[in-house]
Design a protein around this motif. Structure first.
Motif, mmCIF file in Angstrom:
data_model
loop_
_atom_site.group_PDB
_atom_site.id
_atom_site.type_symbol
_atom_site.label_atom_id
_atom_site.label_comp_id
_atom_site.label_asym_id
_atom_site.label_seq_id
_atom_site.Cartn_x
_atom_site.Cartn_y
_atom_site.Cartn_z
ATOM 1 N N MET A 3 -61.953 -16.344 9.492
ATOM 2 C CA MET A 3 -63.167 -16.199 10.255
ATOM 3 C C MET A 3 -63.171 -17.287 11.310
ATOM 4 S SD MET A 3 -66.557 -17.456 8.048
ATOM 5 C CE MET A 3 -66.241 -16.218 6.845
ATOM 6 N N ASP A 4 -63.879 -17.036 12.377
ATOM 7 C CA ASP A 4 -63.934 -18.070 13.405
ATOM 8 C C ASP A 4 -65.016 -19.097 13.054
ATOM 9 O OD1 ASP A 4 -66.403 -16.996 14.238
ATOM 10 O OD2 ASP A 4 -65.504 -15.882 15.880
ATOM 11 N N THR A 5 -64.954 -20.234 13.724
ATOM 12 C CA THR A 5 -65.861 -21.339 13.434
ATOM 13 C C THR A 5 -67.321 -20.957 13.665
ATOM 14 O OG1 THR A 5 -64.110 -22.864 14.064
ATOM 15 C CG2 THR A 5 -66.323 -23.767 13.948
ATOM 16 N N ALA A 6 -67.590 -20.170 14.713
ATOM 17 C CA ALA A 6 -68.971 -19.773 15.006
ATOM 18 C C ALA A 6 -69.557 -18.954 13.858
ATOM 19 C CB ALA A 6 -69.024 -18.980 16.312
ATOM 20 N N ARG A 7 -68.763 -18.049 13.276
ATOM 21 C CA ARG A 7 -69.255 -17.227 12.154
ATOM 22 C C ARG A 7 -69.467 -18.098 10.916
ATOM 23 N NH1 ARG A 7 -72.752 -14.099 10.311
ATOM 24 N NH2 ARG A 7 -72.141 -12.812 8.560
ATOM 25 N N ALA A 8 -68.576 -19.029 10.668
ATOM 26 C CA ALA A 8 -68.741 -19.936 9.533
ATOM 27 C C ALA A 8 -70.044 -20.717 9.688
ATOM 28 C CB ALA A 8 -67.555 -20.885 9.425
ATOM 29 N N MET A 9 -70.350 -21.134 10.907
ATOM 30 C CA MET A 9 -71.580 -21.871 11.185
ATOM 31 C C MET A 9 -72.803 -20.982 10.958
ATOM 32 S SD MET A 9 -71.980 -24.973 11.906
ATOM 33 C CE MET A 9 -73.541 -25.768 12.134
ATOM 34 N N GLN A 10 -72.725 -19.701 11.367
ATOM 35 C CA GLN A 10 -73.829 -18.760 11.145
ATOM 36 C C GLN A 10 -74.103 -18.598 9.657
ATOM 37 O OE1 GLN A 10 -72.489 -15.193 13.064
ATOM 38 N NE2 GLN A 10 -73.438 -15.705 15.026
ATOM 39 N N ILE A 11 -73.056 -18.434 8.878
ATOM 40 C CA ILE A 11 -73.205 -18.264 7.431
ATOM 41 C C ILE A 11 -73.794 -19.532 6.819
ATOM 42 C CG2 ILE A 11 -71.919 -18.016 5.260
ATOM 43 C CD1 ILE A 11 -70.066 -16.066 6.808
ATOM 44 N N TYR A 12 -73.288 -20.685 7.234
ATOM 45 C CA TYR A 12 -73.766 -21.963 6.707
ATOM 46 C C TYR A 12 -75.261 -22.145 6.991
ATOM 47 C CZ TYR A 12 -74.450 -26.996 6.320
ATOM 48 O OH TYR A 12 -74.934 -28.232 6.001
ATOM 49 N N ASN A 13 -75.715 -21.773 8.170
ATOM 50 C CA ASN A 13 -77.107 -21.965 8.568
ATOM 51 C C ASN A 13 -78.046 -20.855 8.091
ATOM 52 O OD1 ASN A 13 -76.860 -24.440 9.951
ATOM 53 N ND2 ASN A 13 -75.975 -23.389 11.693
ATOM 54 N N SER A 14 -77.503 -19.771 7.568
ATOM 55 C CA SER A 14 -78.311 -18.631 7.161
ATOM 56 C C SER A 14 -78.987 -18.872 5.808
ATOM 57 C CB SER A 14 -77.427 -17.387 7.064
ATOM 58 O OG SER A 14 -78.189 -16.292 6.610
ATOM 59 N N GLU A 15 -80.159 -18.262 5.649
ATOM 60 C CA GLU A 15 -80.829 -18.291 4.351
ATOM 61 C C GLU A 15 -80.315 -17.179 3.444
ATOM 62 O OE1 GLU A 15 -85.058 -18.522 4.617
ATOM 63 O OE2 GLU A 15 -84.997 -20.186 6.022
ATOM 64 N N GLN A 16 -79.580 -16.232 4.009
ATOM 65 C CA GLN A 16 -79.001 -15.146 3.227
ATOM 66 C C GLN A 16 -77.729 -15.636 2.532
ATOM 67 O OE1 GLN A 16 -78.251 -11.757 5.687
ATOM 68 N NE2 GLN A 16 -80.341 -11.619 6.412
ATOM 69 N N THR A 17 -77.292 -14.878 1.551
ATOM 70 C CA THR A 17 -76.051 -15.173 0.843
ATOM 71 C C THR A 17 -74.970 -14.217 1.325
ATOM 72 O OG1 THR A 17 -77.273 -15.908 -1.100
ATOM 73 C CG2 THR A 17 -74.970 -15.303 -1.432
ATOM 74 N N PHE A 18 -73.808 -14.759 1.640
ATOM 75 C CA PHE A 18 -72.671 -13.960 2.087
ATOM 76 C C PHE A 18 -71.488 -14.226 1.165
ATOM 77 C CE2 PHE A 18 -75.306 -14.649 5.788
ATOM 78 C CZ PHE A 18 -75.278 -13.429 6.438
ATOM 79 N N ALA A 19 -70.713 -13.189 0.884
ATOM 80 C CA ALA A 19 -69.516 -13.338 0.067
ATOM 81 C C ALA A 19 -68.379 -13.835 0.955
ATOM 82 C CB ALA A 19 -69.143 -12.007 -0.577
ATOM 83 N N VAL A 20 -67.903 -15.049 0.645
ATOM 84 C CA VAL A 20 -66.818 -15.653 1.410
ATOM 85 C C VAL A 20 -65.706 -16.034 0.443
ATOM 86 C CG1 VAL A 20 -66.177 -17.571 2.914
ATOM 87 C CG2 VAL A 20 -68.441 -16.539 3.137
ATOM 88 N N HIS A 21 -64.469 -15.758 0.841
ATOM 89 C CA HIS A 21 -63.313 -16.090 0.011
ATOM 90 C C HIS A 21 -62.356 -17.006 0.751
ATOM 91 C CE1 HIS A 21 -63.348 -12.591 -3.132
ATOM 92 N NE2 HIS A 21 -64.491 -13.238 -3.071
ATOM 93 N N LEU A 22 -61.723 -17.880 -0.011
ATOM 94 C CA LEU A 22 -60.594 -18.686 0.427
ATOM 95 C C LEU A 22 -59.449 -18.240 -0.458
ATOM 96 C CD1 LEU A 22 -59.205 -21.061 1.888
ATOM 97 C CD2 LEU A 22 -60.043 -22.527 0.050
ATOM 98 N N ASP A 23 -58.461 -17.614 0.151
ATOM 99 C CA ASP A 23 -57.384 -16.976 -0.613
ATOM 100 C C ASP A 23 -58.035 -15.971 -1.567
ATOM 101 O OD1 ASP A 23 -55.564 -18.579 0.810
ATOM 102 O OD2 ASP A 23 -55.777 -20.194 -0.650
ATOM 103 N N GLU A 24 -57.879 -16.135 -2.867
ATOM 104 C CA GLU A 24 -58.469 -15.193 -3.824
ATOM 105 C C GLU A 24 -59.733 -15.741 -4.477
ATOM 106 O OE1 GLU A 24 -57.341 -12.068 -4.090
ATOM 107 O OE2 GLU A 24 -55.942 -12.674 -2.530
ATOM 108 N N ASP A 25 -60.158 -16.931 -4.093
ATOM 109 C CA ASP A 25 -61.304 -17.582 -4.722
ATOM 110 C C ASP A 25 -62.585 -17.376 -3.922
ATOM 111 O OD1 ASP A 25 -59.814 -18.786 -6.840
ATOM 112 O OD2 ASP A 25 -59.100 -20.298 -5.413
ATOM 113 N N SER A 26 -63.679 -17.155 -4.631
ATOM 114 C CA SER A 26 -65.000 -17.097 -4.018
ATOM 115 C C SER A 26 -65.445 -18.528 -3.724
ATOM 116 C CB SER A 26 -65.973 -16.429 -4.981
ATOM 117 O OG SER A 26 -67.260 -16.411 -4.430
#
Length: 61
Positions: free
Chosen positions: A1-24
């Motif tokens: 994911m790009d840095t801007a999207r990571a920042m959006q997810i970080y600042n959001s009050e919603q929960t998003f499913a994010v993975h690093l390799d196979e880990d949540s």
């Protein structure tokens, strides 16, 4: 994911499913200048990693 999207997810009050390799992961911090994110792997608060944002993947529900 790009840095801007990571920042959006970080600042959001919603929960998003994010993975690093196979880990949540939870995004704990985003360093926009360097394109890096600090994440907590799984549910273990002491298991943190700092990785390039482009290693993170958003999982569609």
């Amino acid at each position: 994911m790009d840095t801007a999207r990571a920042m959006q997810i970080y600042n959001s009050e919603q929960t998003f499913a994010v993975h690093l390799d196979e880990d949540s992961v939870w995004i704990e911090n985003v360093d926009e200048t360097n394109g890096m994110a600090t994440v907590t792997v799984g549910n273990n608060p002491v298991n943190t990693k700092t990785v390039s944002c482009d290693r993170l993947r958003e999982i569609s529900k």
